[in-house]
Design an enzyme around this catalytic site. Structure first.
Site, PDB file in Angstrom:
ATOM      1  N   ARG A 109     -13.648  -3.178  -6.336  1.00 24.73           N
ATOM      2  CA  ARG A 109     -13.181  -4.365  -5.617  1.00 24.73           C
ATOM      3  C   ARG A 109     -13.455  -4.157  -4.135  1.00 24.73           C
ATOM      4  NH1 ARG A 109      -6.955  -5.953  -5.611  1.00 24.73           N
ATOM      5  NH2 ARG A 109      -6.788  -4.197  -4.180  1.00 24.73           N
ATOM      6  N   GLU A 122      -6.932 -15.107  -8.361  1.00 28.02           N
ATOM      7  CA  GLU A 122      -5.574 -14.773  -7.925  1.00 28.02           C
ATOM      8  C   GLU A 122      -4.911 -15.952  -7.234  1.00 28.02           C
ATOM      9  OE1 GLU A 122      -5.453 -10.474  -6.506  1.00 28.02           O
ATOM     10  OE2 GLU A 122      -7.228 -11.193  -5.471  1.00 28.02           O
ATOM     11  N   HIS A 172       0.799  -1.211   0.000  1.00 31.99           N
ATOM     12  CA  HIS A 172       0.000   0.000   0.000  1.00 31.99           C
ATOM     13  C   HIS A 172       0.832   1.261   0.000  1.00 31.99           C
ATOM     14  CE1 HIS A 172      -3.945  -2.063   1.030  1.00 31.99           C
ATOM     15  NE2 HIS A 172      -3.946  -1.633  -0.197  1.00 31.99           N
ATOM     16  N   ARG A 218      -9.422   0.004  -6.159  1.00 29.87           N
ATOM     17  CA  ARG A 218      -8.952  -0.616  -4.911  1.00 29.87           C
ATOM     18  C   ARG A 218      -9.601   0.144  -3.757  1.00 29.87           C
ATOM     19  NH1 ARG A 218      -3.775  -0.835  -7.908  1.00 29.87           N
ATOM     20  NH2 ARG A 218      -3.059  -2.994  -7.983  1.00 29.87           N
ATOM     21  N   CYS A 270      -6.022  -7.364 -14.482  1.00 30.14           N
ATOM     22  CA  CYS A 270      -5.675  -6.084 -13.864  1.00 30.14           C
ATOM     23  C   CYS A 270      -4.352  -6.104 -13.094  1.00 30.14           C
ATOM     24  CB  CYS A 270      -6.805  -5.563 -12.991  1.00 30.14           C
ATOM     25  SG  CYS A 270      -7.338  -6.683 -11.723  1.00 30.14           S
ATOM     26  N   ASN A 322      -0.829  -9.841 -10.227  1.00 33.60           N
ATOM     27  CA  ASN A 322       0.243  -9.652  -9.241  1.00 33.60           C
ATOM     28  C   ASN A 322       0.213 -10.758  -8.187  1.00 33.60           C
ATOM     29  OD1 ASN A 322       0.588  -7.281 -10.613  1.00 33.60           O
ATOM     30  ND2 ASN A 322      -0.478  -6.016  -9.099  1.00 33.60           N
ATOM     31  N   ASP A 323      -0.968 -11.017  -7.677  1.00 32.56           N
ATOM     32  CA  ASP A 323      -1.077 -12.070  -6.668  1.00 32.56           C
ATOM     33  C   ASP A 323      -1.010 -13.448  -7.292  1.00 32.56           C
ATOM     34  OD1 ASP A 323      -1.197 -10.956  -4.064  1.00 32.56           O
ATOM     35  OD2 ASP A 323      -3.085 -10.021  -4.616  1.00 32.56           O
ATOM     36  N   ARG A 347       5.658 -11.194  -3.198  1.00 36.48           N
ATOM     37  CA  ARG A 347       5.759 -10.089  -4.152  1.00 36.48           C
ATOM     38  C   ARG A 347       6.409  -8.855  -3.546  1.00 36.48           C
ATOM     39  NH1 ARG A 347      -0.618  -8.352  -4.846  1.00 36.48           N
ATOM     40  NH2 ARG A 347       0.111  -6.285  -5.340  1.00 36.48           N
TER      41      ARG A 347
HETATM   42  C1  PEP Z   1      -3.361  -8.166  -8.414  1.00 33.56           C
HETATM   43  O1  PEP Z   1      -3.178  -8.928  -7.466  1.00 33.56           O
HETATM   44  O2  PEP Z   1      -2.917  -8.330  -9.538  1.00 33.56           O
HETATM   45  C2  PEP Z   1      -4.186  -6.958  -8.248  1.00 33.56           C
HETATM   46  C3  PEP Z   1      -4.607  -6.273  -9.263  1.00 33.56           C
HETATM   47  O3  PEP Z   1      -4.469  -6.575  -7.009  1.00 33.56           O
HETATM   48  P1  PEP Z   1      -3.433  -5.948  -5.957  1.00 33.56           P
HETATM   49  O4  PEP Z   1      -2.184  -5.561  -6.682  1.00 33.56           O
HETATM   50  O5  PEP Z   1      -4.149  -4.788  -5.357  1.00 33.56           O
HETATM   51  O6  PEP Z   1      -3.267  -7.083  -5.016  1.00 33.56           O
HETATM   52 MG    MG Z   2      -4.392  -8.867  -5.694  1.00 30.02          MG
END
Ligand code: PEP
Ligand code: MG
Length: 763
Positions: free
Chosen positions: A517, A616, A376, A481, A687, A639-640, A650
């Site tokens: 989300r 995810e 964050h 988010r 995303c 990302n997750d 990550r």
């Molecule tokens: C992701 O996990 O790709 C995502 C878009 O959410 P965040 O980066 O907020 O976990």
């Molecule tokens: Mg995520």
């Protein structure tokens, strides 16, 4: 017309303004109850504060009852309607209070006259703070709208009261002195260092420690101080308060969704008689204003630093900033130096609200040392365009303030006292990137050379980013988010506050898709006001949807706000970290329950939102066909997904070379998800940050992902890249990659050099 102004008091501006004019907590609460009573046309309004030590609620401000009750009327937790409200932590409304079995008659206040009763708990996180009550002689006087308005006010009051309580706790504490670390000598090998790029951009400025790195207040140069008088100090106090109030006002204008009362602790400390009052006393005893400020401030800073209470520790920096301001404001003409204007901040740990404060005070960039970059913090830095680099080197916290530091948030590099040629090169880079942005060919949509339209939407974290998203012609918001208003505040935002934020978002993207989300906290995205769970593996713990399903009241508050905001709009809601079809169905049931409630309360809302599942987790991929059958859409959180499939944290800079988004397992997983969605006839979007990697775009498009959501400033680059692709070729390319079983083979096919590995983990 009764209660016509309820909306007015929901407005944070009014309450913040009210707080600014008060001289003490009692005074503030007294003004607050008068205003609430006035707006709600209620005969009585009261605030009870909860004393955790005695489990008693004490009447602390009142309008309409006998004045002598204030400070004297005490109720145990669970006693009477007020005690019950706090015990059960939910609003209590009764049109005929005296008939309620829990009603308790208190001698001498003649409460029986007031039949209509409405009370809401004041809570911060899970902590009980107090109760806000309104009463009126007309039976059934209050309705559901009044309950919501009162809840919104209670949420705001919680922050102010919390700050005041901190001060009271502080006054009771013993002093403990800390010794500052010695300054570090800058060796040659410290002059250039390579870290992790966290938020793009270049910053050059004075090295300025922040947070637990203790500032030497004596080192602040304000010229000769011998001639300074009591009047200078008083003027400084006034100027400091004005500056803080102005900063707060500007932030609320610019970042209405997250900046609520972020400078309130500063203002409260400033007004405290134990703080500025003690300084005045020292001045009257013959000390110089400068020495008085430093003596009192240092004493407080030491006590805060030594405290076991993490909330007090969090305030060390507020105190340091405040003292620095007071010192600089002693000298008229030095006002320009009171902020972090142009400074490169070096910090170990930062709260999300710290980032807001730094941006408000015009810091140029941020260097995080010793692993302080949570997701964050990183996302907030990017959203606020604050260049950021992370480096494993604590020594940098003790750099002398005279050192210049240059950070490159694109490359992850850091230069200490850079030589002229390095400075010049970066100045040029800065200029050319500005020119590039200004002249970027944004285009209104993206199409492959053989005519396939690809939708490019924006990932939004703060409402302030919508402007850029519109400038970049984002075709909607593919990921909002929603957690930022949660993590930056001191407490869970009320339903009403959330409603205003979500509504503003929908209003500002008319005619476009907006995908909300639900709350994604946990992992490394912690809420400062919520007890930490002390999980050994937070990323595998109570995160995202799991958190929402565990704390259903918080989840329902958010869903109700979303459904209400979506009235008259197409509403799309998705759940993060869905681990099973059962998870999704349970979340959908909660949405249905909120819909039923709102229906019953006759509150306008969207009764048919489209509900999506974020994919995810490996467990979600295995059941993707069933998930796609249940959900209205799927959205891949790349990302997750990479983190969980590869078991690579990550956020761990040391593992970033293993965070390989083109790993064959990832490519095959993406294909399975897309196939499942297409077999069920459901849309799928992507995303994660992989969508901004031009080497990966042909694969994503080739397997059938034609809806992408990326950070707004990446949109032109992504569109430009799409315009060079041919759909038929991307399909052949994807099919080829899917046949490869080794990372090295895929690297070869994508033209990625094996050494050095260039993949960066998204923080
Ligand atoms: C992701 O996990 O790709 C995502 C878009 O959410 P965040 O980066 O907020 O976990
Ligand atoms: Mg995520």
């Amino acid at each position: 017309m009764a209660k016509a102004h309820v909306d007015l008091i929901c407005n944070i501006g009014e309450l913040a303004g009210l707080f600014e004019k008060s001289t003490s907590l009692e005074n503030f609460l007294q003004t607050a109850v008068s205003i609430v009573a006035f707006h709600m046309h209620a005969a009585v309004c009261s605030v009870y504060l909860y004393d955790e030590a005695t489990h008693e609620l004490v009447l602390s401000a009142n309008q309409g009852l006998n004045d002598s009750c204030v400070g004297n009327l005490r109720l145990m937790l669970g006693e009477g309607l007020v005690g019950l409200t706090l015990q059960e932590l939910r609003p209590l409304r009764d049109g005929h209070a005296s008939r309620n079995p829990a009603f308790k008659s208190v001698p001498g206040i003649d409460e029986e006259r007031y039949q209509a009763f409405l009370a809401v708990p004041i809570v911060r996180g899970l902590a009980r703070v107090g109760v806000l009550v309104v009463q009126d002689p007309v039976p059934d006087y209050f309705d559901q709208n009044d309950t919501r308005a009162l809840q919104a006010i209670a949420a705001q009051l919680a922050t102010v009261i919390e700050n005041a309580k901190l001060l009271i706790a502080l006054h009771r504490m013993e002093s403990a002195k800390l010794t500052p670390p010695p300054p570090v000598h800058i060796s040659v090998d410290m002059k250039f260092q390579r870290g992790l790029a966290v938020a793009p951009g270049i910053a050059l400025g004075k090295a300025t420690p922040f947070g637990d790195a203790k500032d030497d207040l004596y080192a602040i140069d304000i010229g000769s101080t011998a001639d300074l008088t009591r009047e200078d100090f008083e003027r400084s106090l006034q100027a400091t308060e004005q500056q803080l109030t102005e900063l707060q006002r500007q932030m609320e204008e610019r970042l209405q969704d997250v900046a609520s009362m972020i400078f309130s602790a500063h203002i409260l400390i400033l007004r405290d008689s134990m703080f500025s009052g003690a300084m005045l006393k020292l001045i009257d005893r013959g000390q110089t204003p400068r020495d008085s400020i430093i003596a009192v401030a240092s004493d407080y800073i030491d006590r805060f630093s030594a405290s076991e209470n993490p909330r007090l520790k969090e305030k060390v920096q507020d105190l340091t900033d405040l003292s620095r301001r007071l010192l600089r404001n002693l000298r008229p003409g030095m006002e320009a130096d009171v902020d972090y204007h142009g400074c490169v901040i070096i910090a170990r740990d930062l709260l999300p609200s710290d980032i807001l404060k730094l941006v408000a005070q015009r810091a140029a960039g941020l260097l995080l040392v010793d692993g302080g970059a949570t997701s964050h913090i990183a996302i907030l830095g990017r959203s606020l365009q604050l260049p950021m680099v992370m480096l494993e080197n604590r020594d940098l916290l003790s750099l002398p303030e005279s050192a210049d530091i240059l950070i490159d948030g694109d490359q992850g590099t850091v230069y200490i006292n850079p030589i002229d040629s390095v400075r010049d090169r970066y100045q040029e880079l800065l200029q050319s990137s500005r020119d590039l942005e200004r002249n970027a060919d944004v285009g209104a949509n993206a199409c492959t050379t053989d005519g396939c339209a690809i939708t490019v939407m924006a990932n939004i974290n703060l409402l302030s980013e919508l402007k850029l998203a519109r400038q970049m012609h984002a075709e909607g918001v593919g990921l909002y988010r929603s957690e930022f208003p949660f993590i930056v505040r001191n407490d869970f935002p009320s339903e009403e506050e959330q409603f205003h934020i979500y509504r503003a978002l929908l209003k500002q993207m008319p005619g476009h898709d907006v995908v909300f989300r639900t709350l994604d906290v946990g992992g490394d995205k912690m809420l400062s006001y919520f007890p930490t769970l002390n999980e050994a593996n937070p990323f595998l713990g109570l995160r995202a949807l799991r958190f929402s399903l565990r704390y259903k009241d918080i989840f329902m508050r958010q869903l109700r706000a979303l459904l209400r905001a979506g009235d008259g709009y197409k509403l799309q809601i998705m759940f993060p970290m869905v681990a099973s079809v059962d998870d999704f169905v349970e979340a959908r049931d909660v949405v249905c329950e909120c819909h039923r409630q709102l229906e019953q309360e006759q509150v306008p809302h969207n009764g048919a939102p489209r509900l999506g599942a974020m994919v995810e987790l490996p467990s979600a991929i295995e059941v993707a066909p069933e998930l796609a059958a249940e959900a209205d859409f799927l959205s891949i959180g790349g990302n997750d997904l990479v983190q969980y499939i590869l078991a690579v944290d990550r956020t761990n800079a040391q593992m970033s070379d293993m965070y390989v988004s083109y790993h064959p397992s990832i490519l095959r997983a993406l294909k399975r998800i897309t196939d499942a969605a297409s077999a069920a006839g459901k849309p799928v979007s992507f995303c994660g940050e992989m969508a901004t990697d031009v080497r990966m775009l042909p694969f994503l498009i080739g397997i059938g992902i034609h809806r992408l959501s990326v950070e707004p400033r990446q949109i032109p680059r992504v569109r430009q890249s799409i315009a060079t692709l041919c759909l038929a070729e991307t399909r052949t390319h994807a099919a080829h990659l899917l046949r490869l079983g080794r990372i090295t083979e895929i690297e070869q096919a994508l033209g990625i050099p094996r050494q050095p590995i260039s993949t960066t983990a998204p923080a």
